[in-house]
Design an enzyme around this catalytic site. Structure first.
Site, PDB file in Angstrom:
ATOM      1  N   ASP A 118       1.125  -0.864  -0.068  1.00 59.82           N
ATOM      2  CA  ASP A 118       0.149  -0.206  -0.564  1.00 59.82           C
ATOM      3  C   ASP A 118       0.822   1.562   0.498  1.00 59.82           C
ATOM      4  O   ASP A 118       2.067   0.825   0.673  1.00 59.82           O
ATOM      5  CB  ASP A 118      -0.675   0.189   1.171  1.00 59.82           C
ATOM      6  N   GLU A 148       1.319   0.320  -4.432  1.00 58.94           N
ATOM      7  CA  GLU A 148       0.395   1.084  -4.917  1.00 58.94           C
ATOM      8  C   GLU A 148       1.807   2.019  -6.001  1.00 58.94           C
ATOM      9  O   GLU A 148       1.432   3.449  -4.625  1.00 58.94           O
ATOM     10  CB  GLU A 148      -0.173   1.046  -4.154  1.00 58.94           C
TER      11      GLU A 148
END
Length: 601
Positions: free
Chosen positions: A313, A342
């Site tokens: 993330d 990400e």
């Protein structure tokens, strides 16, 4: 996973470790009241290479060298004024056979993204737990709805039937926020599965059950931040463990400052050190103790749960040097291990900067070591292109074509995660008003271009959700995942006719893809779209696939002579969905808002 602790010790992390790791330096964190006052030794002739104390007397970081040490129990002795005060047992376990060489996910896989709280409730007994603050309330859109690990296990056959080979679940570690804890990105204990999802043993069982079905498990790992309720936030190991300002400062989200040669220092500092949200303290990966802690935690989960990959993330929100070291440490330990980060940027050059061995970041002598990046520019294109019926200079299918013209910027286009939506975006079927023709075109695209396709749970049955109404709307419960649901889309007889049309197309498409190496790793040649029709080929020495996507509102007759360099001596093409055969020697007729995926014969 239980660890018996001495009365003077509240926590030991990692709670145990493994013998035979490539990196033999193990940093063990002992936490307890005034534990830093003790001198420490260890049994079995193990060498202590470093003892680190901070300004907080409740922490002691002890580094040992595990080289040539077999699986065994160690005894740490804690002394005060040369008098033994107490001992603590610590276990080095045996690794699984060939653990270091584990195979990860790649372009031959299809990844299914789910949010466990919203997928299926397999165990009603853990809907609420005494140890966590927020309780079960399915009536509250942003509340805990009760989905759990057991719900995933019970529906593995459903996921597999879609042609999915890999599951990416949003984080499962404990998140003890008082509200909105269901997304679990504000973790409060990174060595413990949230009890409302199950136990650590349940997570290991999920991995095992998936492996029995030749499926792969990807953990969503968060390096940038924890939750404000993380136990360390009550008693930080050191002030430098997290990034702090004189007053609360939120990140400006402008990650371009990292490679921007004109960026100001204050903008860069705010980007990297500012918090993602008031409830998410920003971890300082420039601090070597914190970096080592996160590195070992990641490796511990890989070994303990037998993981097949990570999704990271907010990858490029962390200290660039720190996150590069973290990534390299993990992939040095597991050379075949894939990690997708990400990197939500607006241009191919900016996304490429973050992929391992990028020619872009090499200019600044930087290498993130990140194997795979998410193709957010393709996502942006697919969120607009299918509503643009008249393909002009920069409209419609030209948007998709232009995305791939910049593939020269990437060092490895097979390591791109391709998707049309995820848990942070508007639902694709919402954007396009449940026009299944547009869904079919989009799914055909991500199933046949380079990279690793990712499907978001529920898209395959036509689920919608408007991010403008809040995150809960794009993260609704999967119908049938709860006892008493009137609609059970997990089973064929429980699906509505509309859901079945979505499901059947998705399942046939991705099950076909599963065995097609020509799509996984073949080359691609594409042609400038004409009349909003995009044509491209995937091919290798043995096979060739021709894809035609007609995004216009008119039937078109496609003259195939233009594609002679790829059609060569092939005479016919069989559509993988309809199974109809087309003569490709002169022309192909394609209906409005439709797609053909032709295996050439």
């Amino acid at each position: 996973m239980s660890l018996t602790l001495n009365a003077q010790i509240d926590r030991v992390e990692p709670p145990f470790w493994y013998a035979g790791m490539k990196n033999t330096e193990l940093q063990i964190m002992f936490y307890g009241k005034d534990i830093a006052q003790y001198q420490v030794t260890v049994s079995n002739g193990i060498k202590i290479t470093n003892v680190k104390r901070t300004e907080n007397p409740n922490y002691l970081f002890v580094t040992i060298d595990t080289k040539k040490i077999s699986a065994t129990d160690l005894i740490f002795n804690f002394k005060n004024n040369n008098k033994e005060s107490f001992t603590q047992k610590y276990t080095l376990k045996k690794r699984r056979e060939n653990s270091a060489q584990r195979k990860s996910y790649d372009a031959s896989d299809m990844m299914y993204l789910l949010m466990p709280d919203r997928f299926a409730n397999g165990n009603r007994n853990n809907d609420s737990e005494d140890a966590t603050t927020e309780k079960f309330n399915r009536e509250l859109p942003g509340g805990r709805h009760g989905g759990d690990i057991e719900g995933i296990i019970k529906n593995l056959d459903y996921i597999s039937s879609l042609g999915a080979t890999t599951i990416w679940s949003t984080p499962l570690c404990e998140d003890n926020d008082a509200a909105f804890s269901y997304h679990t990105y504000g973790q409060s204990d990174v060595y413990k599965i949230d009890p409302r999802y199950g136990t650590n043993d349940d997570y290991v069982r999920l991995s095992s059950e998936m492996h029995k079905k030749n499926m792969k498990l990807v953990m969503d790992y968060v390096t940038n931040h924890w939750g404000i309720e993380h136990w360390m936030m009550k008693d930080l190991p050191t002030r430098e463990w997290i990034n702090q300002f004189d007053s609360y400062t939120q990140t400006n989200h402008k990650r371009t400052v990292i490679h921007d040669t004109h960026a100001s220092k204050i903008d860069t500092e705010t980007c990297l050190n500012g918090w993602f949200a008031p409830s998410m303290p920003d971890l300082n990966l420039a601090n070597l103790l914190a970096l080592k802690y996160l590195t070992q935690n990641a490796i511990w989960w890989i070994e303990y749960a037998d993981l097949d990959g990570f999704r990271v993330d907010t990858f490029n929100y962390s200290d660039p040097k720190g996150i590069a070291k973290w990534t390299k440490s993990v992939t040095d330990e597991y050379p075949n291990f894939n990690i997708v980060g990400e990197v939500w940027m607006q241009s191919q050059a900016q996304i490429s900067y973050w992929q391992k061995d990028s020619p872009i970041s090499k200019i600044q002598d930087y290498n993130s070591n990140l194997p795979t990046v998410m193709d957010f520019t393709l996502f942006e294109a697919t969120s607009k292109a299918f509503n643009e019926d008249d393909g002009s200079w920069d409209k419609g299918m030209i948007k998709l074509y232009d995305n791939f013209t910049n593939d020269f910027l990437y060092p490895n286009t097979n390591n791109m995660l391709v998707f049309v939506e995820n848990h942070d975006t508007n639902r694709f079927n919402e954007t396009y008003g449940n026009d299944i023709r547009k869904y079919k075109m989009a799914m055909a695209l991500i199933a046949t271009v380079r990279g690793i396709p990712q499907l978001y749970y529920g898209s395959e049955i036509g689920m919608t959700g408007d991010k403008g109404k809040g995150d809960a709307d794009i993260r609704q419960d999967f119908p049938g995942g709860w006892e008493g649901d009137e609609n059970n889309a997990f089973i064929k007889e429980g699906r509505t006719p509309g859901q079945s049309e979505y499901f059947d197309y998705t399942s046939k498409l991705f099950n076909w893809r599963k065995t097609k190496s020509v799509v996984h790793f073949g080359k691609m040649t594409h042609y400038i779209p004409e009349n909003n029709v995009y044509v491209y080929f995937r091919y290798n020495t043995n096979e060739s696939v021709m894809v035609l996507i007609n995004n216009s509102n008119e039937t078109h007759t496609i003259n195939t002579h233009r594609f002679k360099e790829n059609i060569k001596d092939f005479k016919i093409g069989k559509d993988v969905i309809s199974e109809l055969t087309f003569d490709i020697t002169s022309e192909i007729i394609i209906e409005p808002k439709s797609v053909l995926i032709l295996e050439l014969k």
